[in-house]
Design a protein around this motif. Structure first.
Motif, PDB file in Angstrom:
ATOM      1  N   ALA A   1      -1.150   4.282  -6.009  1.00 15.15           N
ATOM      2  CA  ALA A   1      -0.157   3.121  -6.297  1.00 15.15           C
ATOM      3  C   ALA A   1       1.399   4.039  -4.691  1.00 15.15           C
ATOM      4  O   ALA A   1       0.899   5.534  -5.664  1.00 15.15           O
ATOM      5  CB  ALA A   1       0.346   2.886  -7.063  1.00 15.15           C
ATOM      6  N   LYS A   2       1.102   3.823  -4.089  1.00 16.40           N
ATOM      7  CA  LYS A   2       1.378   4.609  -2.835  1.00 16.40           C
ATOM      8  C   LYS A   2       2.888   3.510  -2.930  1.00 16.40           C
ATOM      9  O   LYS A   2       2.827   2.271  -2.890  1.00 16.40           O
ATOM     10  CB  LYS A   2       1.460   5.306  -1.931  1.00 16.40           C
ATOM     11  CG  LYS A   2       0.386   5.821  -1.716  1.00 16.40           C
ATOM     12  CD  LYS A   2       0.130   6.557  -0.558  1.00 16.40           C
ATOM     13  CE  LYS A   2      -0.976   7.650  -0.533  1.00 16.40           C
ATOM     14  NZ  LYS A   2      -0.312   9.137  -1.896  1.00 16.40           N
ATOM     15  N   ILE A   3       4.202   4.315  -2.686  1.00 18.92           N
ATOM     16  CA  ILE A   3       5.687   3.689  -2.412  1.00 18.92           C
ATOM     17  C   ILE A   3       5.767   4.520  -1.403  1.00 18.92           C
ATOM     18  O   ILE A   3       6.339   5.596  -0.878  1.00 18.92           O
ATOM     19  CB  ILE A   3       6.590   4.048  -3.811  1.00 18.92           C
ATOM     20  CG1 ILE A   3       6.141   3.623  -5.234  1.00 18.92           C
ATOM     21  CG2 ILE A   3       7.906   3.545  -3.075  1.00 18.92           C
ATOM     22  CD1 ILE A   3       5.808   4.259  -6.429  1.00 18.92           C
ATOM     23  N   ARG A   4       6.417   3.491  -1.104  1.00 20.21           N
ATOM     24  CA  ARG A   4       6.540   3.539   0.838  1.00 20.21           C
ATOM     25  C   ARG A   4       7.579   3.387   1.116  1.00 20.21           C
ATOM     26  O   ARG A   4       8.482   2.434   0.907  1.00 20.21           O
ATOM     27  CB  ARG A   4       5.691   2.974   1.860  1.00 20.21           C
ATOM     28  CG  ARG A   4       4.252   3.218   1.800  1.00 20.21           C
ATOM     29  CD  ARG A   4       3.802   2.283   2.938  1.00 20.21           C
ATOM     30  NE  ARG A   4       3.566   1.016   2.930  1.00 20.21           N
ATOM     31  CZ  ARG A   4       3.029   0.662   2.198  1.00 20.21           C
ATOM     32  NH1 ARG A   4       1.202   1.037   1.791  1.00 20.21           N
ATOM     33  NH2 ARG A   4       2.870  -0.758   1.483  1.00 20.21           N
TER      34      ARG A   4
ATOM     35  N   GLN B   1       8.721   1.078  -9.536  1.00 21.97           N
ATOM     36  CA  GLN B   1       8.380   2.539  -8.778  1.00 21.97           C
ATOM     37  C   GLN B   1       8.945   3.600  -8.603  1.00 21.97           C
ATOM     38  O   GLN B   1       8.095   4.400  -8.962  1.00 21.97           O
ATOM     39  CB  GLN B   1       9.293   2.165  -7.031  1.00 21.97           C
ATOM     40  CG  GLN B   1       8.389   0.343  -6.596  1.00 21.97           C
ATOM     41  CD  GLN B   1       8.848   0.527  -4.956  1.00 21.97           C
ATOM     42  OE1 GLN B   1       9.888   0.623  -4.815  1.00 21.97           O
ATOM     43  NE2 GLN B   1       8.639  -0.417  -3.923  1.00 21.97           N
TER      44      GLN B   1
ATOM     45  N   ARG C   1       7.270   5.438 -11.569  1.00 23.03           N
ATOM     46  CA  ARG C   1       5.808   5.946 -11.079  1.00 23.03           C
ATOM     47  C   ARG C   1       5.810   7.514 -10.466  1.00 23.03           C
ATOM     48  O   ARG C   1       4.684   8.310 -10.831  1.00 23.03           O
ATOM     49  CB  ARG C   1       4.705   5.454 -10.559  1.00 23.03           C
ATOM     50  CG  ARG C   1       4.061   3.527 -10.947  1.00 23.03           C
ATOM     51  CD  ARG C   1       4.215   2.991  -9.598  1.00 23.03           C
ATOM     52  NE  ARG C   1       3.639   1.794 -10.625  1.00 23.03           N
ATOM     53  CZ  ARG C   1       2.790   1.459 -10.803  1.00 23.03           C
ATOM     54  NH1 ARG C   1       1.558   2.391 -10.502  1.00 23.03           N
ATOM     55  NH2 ARG C   1       2.662   0.323 -11.438  1.00 23.03           N
TER      56      ARG C   1
ATOM     57  N   VAL D   1       3.916   8.687   6.998  1.00 27.30           N
ATOM     58  CA  VAL D   1       3.189   7.841   7.588  1.00 27.30           C
ATOM     59  C   VAL D   1       3.261   8.391   9.206  1.00 27.30           C
ATOM     60  O   VAL D   1       3.735   8.112  10.637  1.00 27.30           O
ATOM     61  CB  VAL D   1       4.416   6.634   8.033  1.00 27.30           C
ATOM     62  CG1 VAL D   1       3.011   5.280   8.844  1.00 27.30           C
ATOM     63  CG2 VAL D   1       4.045   5.660   6.262  1.00 27.30           C
TER      64      VAL D   1
ATOM     65  N   ASN E   1      -8.392  -6.564  -3.829  1.00 26.39           N
ATOM     66  CA  ASN E   1      -6.851  -7.478  -3.806  1.00 26.39           C
ATOM     67  C   ASN E   1      -6.945  -8.943  -3.747  1.00 26.39           C
ATOM     68  O   ASN E   1      -6.903  -9.772  -4.844  1.00 26.39           O
ATOM     69  CB  ASN E   1      -5.339  -7.557  -3.644  1.00 26.39           C
ATOM     70  CG  ASN E   1      -5.711  -5.829  -3.598  1.00 26.39           C
ATOM     71  OD1 ASN E   1      -5.792  -5.314  -5.001  1.00 26.39           O
ATOM     72  ND2 ASN E   1      -4.267  -6.097  -3.148  1.00 26.39           N
ATOM     73  N   SER E   2      -8.423  -9.732  -3.102  1.00 31.44           N
ATOM     74  CA  SER E   2      -8.246 -10.846  -2.643  1.00 31.44           C
ATOM     75  C   SER E   2      -9.168 -11.920  -3.777  1.00 31.44           C
ATOM     76  O   SER E   2      -8.845 -12.730  -3.653  1.00 31.44           O
ATOM     77  CB  SER E   2      -8.705 -11.062  -1.727  1.00 31.44           C
ATOM     78  OG  SER E   2      -9.889 -10.558  -0.773  1.00 31.44           O
TER      79      SER E   2
ATOM     80  N   ASP F   1      -3.442  -1.141  -5.837  1.00 34.11           N
ATOM     81  CA  ASP F   1      -3.223   0.128  -4.851  1.00 34.11           C
ATOM     82  C   ASP F   1      -2.541  -1.357  -3.538  1.00 34.11           C
ATOM     83  O   ASP F   1      -3.227  -2.476  -3.585  1.00 34.11           O
ATOM     84  CB  ASP F   1      -2.904   0.872  -3.992  1.00 34.11           C
ATOM     85  CG  ASP F   1      -4.580   1.004  -3.310  1.00 34.11           C
ATOM     86  OD1 ASP F   1      -5.290   2.161  -3.292  1.00 34.11           O
ATOM     87  OD2 ASP F   1      -4.945   0.075  -3.110  1.00 34.11           O
ATOM     88  N   ASP F   2      -2.725  -1.146  -2.148  1.00 34.60           N
ATOM     89  CA  ASP F   2      -2.843  -2.087  -0.881  1.00 34.60           C
ATOM     90  C   ASP F   2      -3.653  -2.957  -1.143  1.00 34.60           C
ATOM     91  O   ASP F   2      -4.009  -4.244  -0.637  1.00 34.60           O
ATOM     92  CB  ASP F   2      -2.452  -1.175   0.362  1.00 34.60           C
ATOM     93  CG  ASP F   2      -0.532  -0.050  -0.034  1.00 34.60           C
ATOM     94  OD1 ASP F   2      -0.668   0.730   0.465  1.00 34.60           O
ATOM     95  OD2 ASP F   2       0.065  -1.402  -0.981  1.00 34.60           O
ATOM     96  N   THR F   3      -5.111  -2.577  -0.756  1.00 40.18           N
ATOM     97  CA  THR F   3      -6.173  -3.763  -0.544  1.00 40.18           C
ATOM     98  C   THR F   3      -6.931  -3.448  -1.312  1.00 40.18           C
ATOM     99  O   THR F   3      -7.570  -4.739  -2.117  1.00 40.18           O
ATOM    100  CB  THR F   3      -6.709  -2.974   0.272  1.00 40.18           C
ATOM    101  OG1 THR F   3      -7.153  -1.300  -0.531  1.00 40.18           O
ATOM    102  CG2 THR F   3      -6.226  -2.338   1.432  1.00 40.18           C
TER     103      THR F   3
END
Lengths: 372, 576
Positions: free
Chosen positions: B53-56, B430, B433, B443, B502-503, B541-543
């Motif tokens: 899990a990334k926090i941007r 956030q 973690r 990025v 995720n979908s 995570d994101d995907t």
């Protein structure tokens, strides 16, 4: 035979056939109306949420004067939790993470999104809660995002925006820049098209971002929509609860119960509102899905009206037929009764005879046995 | 009849053929036809993998410990020799200043003149003693402790006099009290008075005296009576007539005299009574009685003199007190005069000290100003501003030809070796973690060669302390102040056996679930059905998300579809 021929006179045949045809047309129209209402996925959250009919979907639409904010929505959520607890409505699902209710809100505005090769300024919808649970747009790639995600810097593009920014639909995971802040594309959706849809607000590109992003980096016109699917133990419980506790005066909000809006009573109400339905007394701008739903309300109501007219004709015929038959009936209740009695006595006699005969037969047999 | 029958049979036969053909076609193409009405889904297999899990976030780089170069005086800058981003060593020339007498120098000179004037005015004002002036001019200004001891001595003197005066006043007040007492209080003469009263009583009660007194009294009465007798004896009181009086049937004739006869008769009677009485007292008048009587008289007199003596003694005491009082008062006035002298001396001392200090400070200020002027004059020509430390110039705040005001920052520097920081705020979820020490990725990291961003601190965010936390990073490498960096900071990554996109995760009021594809084979091809499996999301995570539930790990999971799909519905698969 004569009566049958009388019955089959030309006039009667015509009446009968026209009645049946009219009835069939009614069925067809009613079926079409049902189909149309069934195609509105954004109004059917209640059915998706629970198979039993014990939940309802309620939507509220706010005017800008209501000054709705995420804080007020948060306090509404808390008040709902305690109200459900007081009413002893608890989760009885085996799954420990199951929720009693789910909600979503959105604000509309405009936003500028840039990728390395282009920049797009488009209508934007800043979402909160589980927006895509209520609006399961057709995903061409990627997935939805919601307020409960860890990062709030996602965006969902429609095909046009994806084409302009990247040239392809398969761009889930790519980075775009909004207001200098990088955002990740969570998915690409298909934008509905059609005459009603374009008039409702889907005539140009729409980009979905989180409410925080729209507020901070785009033009935010304010939260104009909040919807929730929640337990509805008796009819109108959810509707009344939301209407009373959303904290906005009646002049600034429009509350709609989506799960019952296409039912027959509501359709009749739309027909009854003919003339006043186009009047607008509140400064509310509906998001595109509500506009589409209202358009379909009108269409379905018109279809239902015609269907009912087509139903009225055979029903009238039937009623007249029954009345005439009654007037010209040749039998009386007493006559039927006596007829039945007669039949009964004859039956009894037959049974008695049979029994007697059998007895005689048996006696003879016994005699013969004795003789042997 | 027959023709009709034949026609009817033909008609029925044709209808039957048509009907059967349609039925056959529908049967053969039933699958295809049905497929068109089913929702088309995309699906993929459950996989295993890692989820991080990334926090941007985005933050602006700031100098960790900026050094501000400030202008000391208001001068015009002739040229600026460096730019933002330049690295300089200590002592390198940064700015060249124009040769002009600065405003500060002029101001300092004016100030010096006014201070000198002030000093002279005070000296000549007349209330400063010469010794003080000399001390100040020669620089011999005493220390604070000397002043203090002088003041202490003067105050001690004053105290001494005050004490003496107090004592005298006490004595005077005592005497006054005494005097008051004497004048108001009556001496105790009760003894004497008692004796006097006794003597008086005895004296009065003495029978001799009483007899004597009585006899004297009687004598005077007798003399009175004799006088009256003499006056009204019948020789001197002729009868002038007679009066008729009826008494008991008789007529009595009374003589009427010139003056009433009654008096004469009364006086005669009294005279005889008095003589008789006098006779009765006579035996009491004896020589012994007379002696006794004289003794008593003497005693009485003695008592009287004693009494008067006693009374006079008080007066004598009162006089001595008055004399003493006068003496004390004289001493009092003397001492008071000494006290006022001492007080004056102390006041003079204080004013001297004040004057000395004042002048002393004025002298100091004059000297300081002379020094400042000397310094400024030294700097007036050909001045430059050099770098006070080695490091990188972060920003220049002035351009050539501009005036710089004293005290303003003209350049900021990032000291060599000190790092940059960056911060942005995140939600509590956030921040939970993350832990300090973790390294953040940039990025678009291919743009930056050697930039390293590390999470140093997690602090509460002052703008929203309940909901947000501030993440602080240290940044090293080739960055400059004010640059924006986009970073993503990650949790520890973990391996999971069952990962889906995720979908694929859906939700209803029975919690989260996935739809898996179940295959049923039938004579007319495979039929696919969507069935529901409840799952729990462990991480995402994101995907993709990691799930756990009643799945084996090799199911075919529905991700997207072109129409909404419900559990139990027949579906068709998109071409893979």
């Amino acid at each position: 035979m004569n009566r049958f021929r009388d019955f089959l006179s030309a006039r009667n045949i015509v009446l009968w056939i026209s009645g049946i045809v009219s009835f069939l047309v009614f069925l067809v129209l009613y079926g079409i109306a049902a189909l149309l209402s069934g195609s509105q996925t954004s109004q059917q959250m209640a059915e998706r949420w629970s198979e039993r009919k014990d939940v309802a979907q309620i939507s509220c639409f706010f005017s800008p004067n209501a000054a709705m904010s995420p804080d007020r929505i948060e306090s509404f959520r808390h008040s709902l939790d305690s109200a459900l607890q007081e009413a002893s409505i608890v989760q009885d699902s085996p799954n420990a993470n199951a929720r009693l209710w789910a909600d979503a809100y959105s604000a509309d505005g405009q936003i500028t999104v840039s990728s390395e090769r282009a920049r797009v300024t488009a209508d934007a919808i800043g979402i909160g809660g589980d927006f895509f649970l209520f609006h399961p747009l057709q995903l061409l790639s990627g997935s939805y995002f919601s307020e409960s995600d860890l990062n709030q810097d996602y965006c969902i593009l429609d095909e046009d925006a994806a084409w302009q920014l990247f040239g392809s639909n398969n761009v889930a995971g790519q980075i775009v820049t909004i207001g200098g802040v990088p955002h990740m594309v969570a998915g690409v959706v298909h934008r509905e098209d059609g005459r009603l849809e374009e008039a409702a607000g889907l005539d140009s590109t729409v980009i979905y971002v989180s409410y925080n992003t729209l507020d901070a980096l785009g033009n935010n016109n304010g939260i104009n929509h909040y919807e929730i699917v929640m337990p509805n133990p008796v009819s109108e419980y959810a509707y009344n609860y939301v209407k009373e506790n959303i904290g906005v005066t009646e002049k600034e909000v429009e509350v709609v119960e989506n799960s019952t809006r296409y039912d027959l009573p509501e359709r009749l109400k739309v027909i009854a509102d003919f003339g006043t339905r186009s009047m607008n007394g509140k400064a509310i701008i509906y998001p595109y899905w509500e506009n589409i739903a209202r358009g379909y309300e009108d269409i379905i109501a018109a279809i239902t009206l015609f269907a009912l007219l087509f139903l009225a004709y055979p029903v009238a015929l039937l009623v007249i037929f029954v009345v005439i038959s009654w007037k010209h009936k040749t039998w009386t209740a007493k006559g039927i009764y006596l007829h039945l009695q007669d039949k009964g006595e004859r039956k009894m006699e037959d049974v008695r005879e049979k029994r007697l005969r059998r007895k005689q037969h048996k006696d003879r047999f016994d005699e013969e046995e004795d003789l042997l | 009849m027959n023709e009709n029958g034949t026609k009817r049979r033909e008609w029925v036969k044709n209808a039957m053929i048509v009907f059967l053909t349609v039925m056959l076609l529908l049967t053969f193409f039933s699958n295809t036809i049905m497929n068109y009405s089913l929702p088309e889904v995309a699906a993929q297999y459950i996989q295993s993998g890692t989820i991080t899990a990334k926090i941007r976030g985005t933050g602006t780089v700031e100098s960790g410990d900026p050094y501000n170069i400030q202008a000391k005086e208001t001068r015009t800058v002739e040229s600026v020799l460096v730019r933002a981003g330049d690295t300089v060593q200590k002592g390198d020339v940064l700015f060249v200043l124009a040769d002009k007498e600065s405003e500060e120098l002029k101001a300092a000179q004016d100030a010096l003149e006014s201070s000198l004037l002030d000093f002279e005015l005070q000296i000549l004002s007349g209330n400063v003693s010469n010794s003080v002036i000399n001390n100040v001019q020669s620089g011999k200004v005493s220390s604070v402790s000397t002043y203090q001891s002088q003041i202490v001595a003067a105050e001690a003197e004053i105290e001494k006099w005050e004490k003496e005066i107090e004592e005298i006043e006490l004595a005077i007040s005592q005497l006054n009290a005494l005097k008051g007492q004497l004048s108001f209080s009556t001496p105790d003469t009760s003894e004497e008075e008692k004796k006097l009263a006794e003597a008086q009583a005895a004296y009065e009660a003495d029978s001799y005296k009483q007899a004597k007194d009585k006899i004297a009294d009687l004598d005077s009465k007798i003399a009175e009576c004799e006088q009256v007798i003499e006056k009204y004896k019948p020789e001197n009181n002729p009868v002038v007539g007679y009066e008729e009086e009826v008494s008991g049937g008789n007529i009595i004739y009374n003589a009427v005299y010139e003056v009433s006869h009654d008096e004469y008769l009364k006086a005669v009677a009294n005279h005889s009574i008095y003589v008789g009485q006098k006779e009765s007292y006579q035996p009491f008048v004896t020589a012994e009685a007379e002696e006794n009587y004289e003794k008593l008289e003497k005693a009485l007199n003695e008592a009287k003199t004693n009494l008067t003596n006693k009374q006079n003694s008080v007066d004598a005491q009162s006089n001595s007190v008055s004399v003493q009082l006068t003496n004390w008062n004289l001493e009092l006035t003397d001492k008071q005069k000494k006290l006022s002298d001492a007080t004056d001396a102390k006041n003079q001392l204080l004013s001297d000290i004040a004057a000395e200090l004042n002048l002393g400070s004025k002298m100091d200020r004059i000297n300081e100003q002379r020094e400042t002027i000397a310094e400024l004059q030294a700097n007036a020509m050909g001045a430059t501003i050099e770098a006070p430390i080695s490091g990188t110039i972060s920003s220049i705040g002035i351009t050539a030809g501009q005036d710089m005001t004293a005290g303003s920052t003209i350049a900021t520097m990032q000291p060599e070796g000190k790092g940059f920081t960056m911060s942005f705020s995140v939600t509590n979820d956030q921040a939970k973690r993350l832990s300090p020490g973790v390294q953040a990725e940039l990025v678009n990291s291919w743009r930056y060669d050697d930039v390293v961003v590390t999470l140093s601190k997690i602090k509460p965010d002052t703008s929203d302390p309940a909901q947000k936390k501030l993440l602080e990073f240290t940044v090293t490498g080739s960055v400059v102040d004010g640059q924006t960096l986009n970073v993503s900071v990650g949790d520890k990554s973990a391996n999971y056996d069952m990962i889906v996109p995720n979908s694929a995760i859906r939700e209803d009021n029975n919690g989260k679930f996935i739809l898996i594809v179940e295959t049923k084979s039938s004579p007319l091809g495979n039929r696919y059905k969507a069935s529901r499996v409840d799952v729990e999301v462990l991480a995402s995570d994101d995907t993709k998300s990691a799930i756990s539930g009643a799945v084996y790990g090799y199911e075919f999971v529905i991700t997207t579809s072109n129409k909404p799909v419900e559990a139990g519905q027949l579906i068709r698969l998109a071409d893979q």
